[in-house]
Design a protein around this motif. Structure first.
Motif, short mmCIF file in Angstrom:
data_model
loop_
_atom_site.label_atom_id
_atom_site.label_comp_id
_atom_site.label_asym_id
_atom_site.label_seq_id
_atom_site.Cartn_x
_atom_site.Cartn_y
_atom_site.Cartn_z
N THR A 37 77.01 92.86 -11.68
CA THR A 37 75.97 93.79 -12.12
C THR A 37 75.51 93.56 -13.56
O THR A 37 74.41 93.96 -13.92
CB THR A 37 76.42 95.25 -11.97
N GLY A 38 76.30 92.93 -14.38
CA GLY A 38 75.92 92.69 -15.77
C GLY A 38 75.02 91.49 -15.96
O GLY A 38 74.67 91.16 -17.10
N PHE A 39 74.63 90.85 -14.88
CA PHE A 39 73.84 89.62 -14.98
C PHE A 39 72.62 89.71 -14.08
O PHE A 39 72.61 90.41 -13.07
CB PHE A 39 74.70 88.42 -14.57
N ASP A 40 71.58 88.99 -14.46
CA ASP A 40 70.33 88.98 -13.70
C ASP A 40 70.42 87.90 -12.62
O ASP A 40 69.89 86.80 -12.76
CB ASP A 40 69.15 88.72 -14.64
N VAL A 41 71.14 88.25 -11.55
CA VAL A 41 71.29 87.32 -10.43
C VAL A 41 70.76 88.00 -9.17
O VAL A 41 70.92 89.21 -9.00
CB VAL A 41 72.77 86.88 -10.23
N PRO A 42 70.10 87.24 -8.31
CA PRO A 42 69.57 87.84 -7.08
C PRO A 42 70.71 88.16 -6.11
O PRO A 42 71.47 87.28 -5.70
CB PRO A 42 68.65 86.76 -6.52
N THR A 43 70.84 89.42 -5.77
CA THR A 43 71.90 89.84 -4.84
C THR A 43 71.46 91.08 -4.08
O THR A 43 70.66 91.87 -4.59
CB THR A 43 73.22 90.12 -5.60
N ASP A 44 71.96 91.22 -2.87
CA ASP A 44 71.71 92.41 -2.07
C ASP A 44 72.86 93.41 -2.20
O ASP A 44 72.84 94.45 -1.56
CB ASP A 44 71.53 92.04 -0.59
N HIS A 51 79.18 82.13 -13.66
CA HIS A 51 80.19 82.72 -12.77
C HIS A 51 79.54 83.71 -11.81
O HIS A 51 79.85 83.73 -10.61
CB HIS A 51 81.28 83.38 -13.62
N ALA A 52 78.62 84.53 -12.32
CA ALA A 52 77.93 85.51 -11.47
C ALA A 52 77.09 84.80 -10.40
O ALA A 52 77.09 85.21 -9.24
CB ALA A 52 77.06 86.42 -12.34
N GLU A 53 76.39 83.75 -10.80
CA GLU A 53 75.58 82.99 -9.84
C GLU A 53 76.46 82.39 -8.74
O GLU A 53 76.11 82.43 -7.56
CB GLU A 53 74.80 81.89 -10.55
N ALA A 54 77.60 81.85 -9.13
CA ALA A 54 78.52 81.26 -8.15
C ALA A 54 79.07 82.34 -7.23
O ALA A 54 79.16 82.13 -6.01
CB ALA A 54 79.65 80.53 -8.86
#
Length: 157
Positions: A92-99, A33-36
């Motif tokens: 924020t609770g997941f290791d996903v690339p975001t700015d 869900h975080a990646e999406a």
């Protein structure tokens, strides 16, 4: 029988709420869900950029195309209407690339105010495009720049 129908209806309504994208800040439910959410945010901002960039070029060159302003202003207004659905998923609770800065997810009211400001400036651009007044064109596009900068300063790494 009524209880089964009511339960089924409740489940359909709940699913519809999840699928329609609530504007309330909520934690991503899973890594997927975080990646999406990040993918959708980035796609949305690519569309914002593709519609804002030509107008920033017009401002820089002082050569305005009212038809482009009208069309792109309308698109930005529509994108603003979708923005909260994609911005306010806390990843924020997941290791996903975001700015996205973590502050975005703890300042929902301010984020929504900034989205409303984008929608207003998009409407101002559309109104200016119909005015025939180049100073109105410049003022409206400059307002877009300020609105974008405000959000970037607060919520983008």
């Amino acid at each position: 029988m009524k209880k089964v129908i009511a339960s089924g209806l409740l489940a359909v309504c709940a699913a519809g709420t999840v699928l329609s994208g609530s504007a309330m800040a909520a934690k991503a439910a899973s890594e997927k869900h975080a990646e999406a959410a990040v993918e959708y945010r980035q796609s949305l901002f690519q569309l914002v950029k593709s519609n804002a960039a030509p107008m920033f070029g017009m401002l820089k060159m002082e050569k305005f195309d009212p038809a482009v302003m009208k069309t792109n202003g309308m698109r930005l207004e529509q994108l603003a209407d979708m923005m909260a659905d994609y911005l306010l998923v806390d990843t924020t609770g997941f290791d996903v690339p975001t700015d996205a800065k973590p502050a975005l997810f703890s300042n929902e009211a301010d984020a929504k105010d900034k989205i409303a400001a984008l929608k207003k400036v998009a409407m101002d651009i559309q109104a200016a495009s119909a005015s025939g007044d180049e100073s109105a064109y410049a003022k409206a596009i400059a307002g877009l720049g300020g609105t974008c900068k405000s959000c970037h300063d607060d919520y983008k790494e």
